[in-house]
Design a protein around this motif. Structure first.
Motif, PDB file in Angstrom:
ATOM      1  N   VAL A 130      -5.874  -9.913   8.792  1.00 57.58           N
ATOM      2  CA  VAL A 130      -6.890  -9.545   7.801  1.00 57.58           C
ATOM      3  C   VAL A 130      -7.368 -10.802   7.065  1.00 57.58           C
ATOM      4  CG1 VAL A 130      -7.190  -8.407   5.560  1.00 57.58           C
ATOM      5  CG2 VAL A 130      -6.235  -7.143   7.481  1.00 57.58           C
ATOM      6  N   ASP A 139     -11.912  -7.788  14.227  1.00 57.98           N
ATOM      7  CA  ASP A 139     -12.286  -6.420  13.865  1.00 57.98           C
ATOM      8  C   ASP A 139     -11.734  -5.386  14.834  1.00 57.98           C
ATOM      9  OD1 ASP A 139     -13.620  -7.241  11.630  1.00 57.98           O
ATOM     10  OD2 ASP A 139     -15.614  -6.607  12.279  1.00 57.98           O
ATOM     11  N   GLU A 146      -4.636  -0.276  13.522  1.00 62.60           N
ATOM     12  CA  GLU A 146      -4.609   0.839  12.572  1.00 62.60           C
ATOM     13  C   GLU A 146      -4.334   2.152  13.292  1.00 62.60           C
ATOM     14  OE1 GLU A 146      -7.557   3.140   9.406  1.00 62.60           O
ATOM     15  OE2 GLU A 146      -8.118   1.183  10.192  1.00 62.60           O
ATOM     16  N   LYS A 191      -3.355  -0.104   3.560  1.00 62.43           N
ATOM     17  CA  LYS A 191      -4.168  -0.506   2.410  1.00 62.43           C
ATOM     18  C   LYS A 191      -4.999  -1.743   2.737  1.00 62.43           C
ATOM     19  CE  LYS A 191      -3.777  -1.888  -2.460  1.00 62.43           C
ATOM     20  NZ  LYS A 191      -4.420  -3.225  -2.327  1.00 62.43           N
ATOM     21  N   GLU A 192      -4.381  -2.725   3.370  1.00 64.34           N
ATOM     22  CA  GLU A 192      -5.110  -3.945   3.716  1.00 64.34           C
ATOM     23  C   GLU A 192      -6.218  -3.680   4.722  1.00 64.34           C
ATOM     24  OE1 GLU A 192      -1.778  -6.450   4.828  1.00 64.34           O
ATOM     25  OE2 GLU A 192      -1.996  -7.562   2.955  1.00 64.34           O
ATOM     26  N   LEU A 193      -6.063  -2.631   5.496  1.00 62.03           N
ATOM     27  CA  LEU A 193      -7.088  -2.254   6.473  1.00 62.03           C
ATOM     28  C   LEU A 193      -8.212  -1.432   5.847  1.00 62.03           C
ATOM     29  CD1 LEU A 193      -4.687  -1.435   9.423  1.00 62.03           C
ATOM     30  CD2 LEU A 193      -6.488  -3.181   9.458  1.00 62.03           C
ATOM     31  N   GLY A 194      -8.141  -1.206   4.542  1.00 58.17           N
ATOM     32  CA  GLY A 194      -9.234  -0.547   3.833  1.00 58.17           C
ATOM     33  C   GLY A 194      -9.080   0.938   3.627  1.00 58.17           C
ATOM     34  N   ASN A 195      -7.922   1.494   3.922  1.00 53.21           N
ATOM     35  CA  ASN A 195      -7.715   2.926   3.718  1.00 53.21           C
ATOM     36  C   ASN A 195      -7.560   3.242   2.235  1.00 53.21           C
ATOM     37  OD1 ASN A 195      -7.165   4.275   6.584  1.00 53.21           O
ATOM     38  ND2 ASN A 195      -6.247   2.233   6.578  1.00 53.21           N
ATOM     39  N   ASP A 196      -8.203   4.308   1.789  1.00 56.36           N
ATOM     40  CA  ASP A 196      -8.085   4.762   0.404  1.00 56.36           C
ATOM     41  C   ASP A 196      -6.788   5.537   0.222  1.00 56.36           C
ATOM     42  OD1 ASP A 196     -10.576   3.690  -0.322  1.00 56.36           O
ATOM     43  OD2 ASP A 196     -11.621   5.500   0.396  1.00 56.36           O
ATOM     44  N   ASP A 199      -6.262   8.774   2.110  1.00 56.22           N
ATOM     45  CA  ASP A 199      -6.161   8.777   3.569  1.00 56.22           C
ATOM     46  C   ASP A 199      -4.977   9.641   3.997  1.00 56.22           C
ATOM     47  OD1 ASP A 199      -6.657   7.403   6.337  1.00 56.22           O
ATOM     48  OD2 ASP A 199      -4.521   7.116   5.931  1.00 56.22           O
TER      49      ASP A 199
END
Length: 380
Positions: A130, A139, A146, A191-196, A199
């Motif tokens: 990341v 990407d 993920e 979290k680092e992968l952008g999940n809220d 999720d």
């Protein structure tokens, strides 16, 4: 040997004695008694640590401690980039990333072929990639990672129902029980992968996390929930439960600090707020067991893993000054920085001089932990 090395990394600690066995309340030093670490001193220590990794810790193939697969190499890359953003163009970082790329697997995971520690290796590799993902280079790799992590989480796909104490957790191979350490790595990667926080995989993981807390009710329906009741966390509630700090006479699973900080940050990543009873209980344990000379409940074992988790959790909680059980305030960033600067070796590395358990005699791993910890001490 490799099995035990990677197990050490996932656990980050091993019982030497329980909290009840320790001779006294851990030594606490108030911030007012700590010799100040200036920004210049902090940066100099970080630079020396990075230089050690680049000049003495890295193999010709770009790896750091390659017997751990992608794990320590990824932690070292993350440690360098957290403290030196422009190092993405550094030859040492490029070589390390090239080594990690050799661990990309067709199922989306990032791990050594044949590894039983796929969740752990992949989760820490995500943290490195990341930070190194310039011009969208990684990407597709990160998207596959993920999906892989969510697929191997213990849930309905593994035939595990919500009533099972393993539900939502992450662990080792498909036949090994999940644990809080692995689950905290999973949550951090998601979290680092952008999940809220909402999720689905994160909320499933929260189900597992709250079952590792010594707190009755509040989603904890395990047989151990009320036996200790100090708000701290232990290793796993699955398959009968286990604490690396041992058990009480009544069969309770003892809490210990490194897992409590892992539990705290995991709850925060899953959206729990400071007024949630589970967070309040965890903070009470933390205040009652504030220490930087040991990993409370575990002595010197896993000390640098503890420092790293301590820093991440308090930063995630938005805490700058922490009052201990006596009401003494601690500017923890300054105290942690002083502790780590005093422990730095002449060659710029760090090593656990009190215990080499769980690979904390490995200067690459421990230096990565220390550098990651120091990245939370720099508030400029």
């Amino acid at each position: 040997m490799r099995r035990f090395i990677l197990l050490a990394l996932c656990l980050g600690m091993t019982p030497v004695f329980s909290m009840a066995d320790e001779s006294a309340t851990p030594t606490v030093t108030a911030s007012s008694e700590v010799k100040e670490v200036t920004p210049e001193q902090l940066q100099a220590a970080i630079d020396r640590g990075i230089d050690f990794l680049k000049l003495r810790g890295q193999g010709d193939d770009g790896s750091f401690s390659p017997q751990t697969g992608a794990a320590v190499t990824a932690l070292c890359v993350k440690a360098i980039l957290e403290n030196r953003r422009k190092a993405i163009d550094d030859p040492a970082v490029k070589k390390a990333l090239a080594y990690i790329e050799t661990k990309f697997q067709t199922d989306g995971g990032i791990y050594e072929k044949g590894s039983r520690y796929r969740n752990y290796e992949t989760s820490v590799a995500v943290g490195a990639l990341v930070r190194a993902n310039r011009d969208d280079k990684y990407d597709s790799v990160l998207a596959r990672a993920e999906a892989f992590l969510k697929d191997i989480q213990w849930d309905e796909g593994e035939g595990v129902e919500t009533s099972d104490t393993a539900y939502g957790g992450a662990g080792y191979g498909s036949h090994e029980r999940p644990d809080l350490s692995n689950t905290s790595f999973l949550l951090e990667a998601l979290k680092e992968l952008g999940n809220d926080p909402d999720d689905e995989a994160i909320q499933k993981a929260l189900t597992f996390v709250v079952r590792t807390q010594n707190l009755e009710g509040e989603g904890n329906d395990t047989e151990h929930a009320g036996k200790v009741g100090d708000g701290g966390f232990y290793y796993t509630p699955a398959a009968g439960g286990q604490s690396q700090a041992g058990t009480t006479d009544s069969g309770g699973l003892r809490s210990y600090a490194s897992m409590t900080y892992a539990g705290l940050k995991s709850m925060i990543y899953a959206g729990l707020t400071s007024d949630d009873p589970r967070v309040v209980a965890a903070m009470k344990f933390i205040r009652n067991n504030y220490a930087l000379d040991s990993n409370p409940g575990m002595g010197q074992s896993g000390l640098y893993y503890y420092y790293h988790t301590f820093a991440k959790a308090l930063d995630a909680a938005g805490i700058d000054i922490l009052d201990d059980e006596s009401g003494t305030p601690h500017v923890w960033r300054q105290e942690l920085a002083r502790t780590l600067l005093d422990a730095q070796q002449e060659d710029g590395s760090w090593v656990n001089s009190g215990s080499d358990r769980w690979m904390e005699g490995d200067r690459q791993l421990v230096t990565a932990y220390a550098l990651l910890s120091l990245s939370y001490c720099d508030q400029e």
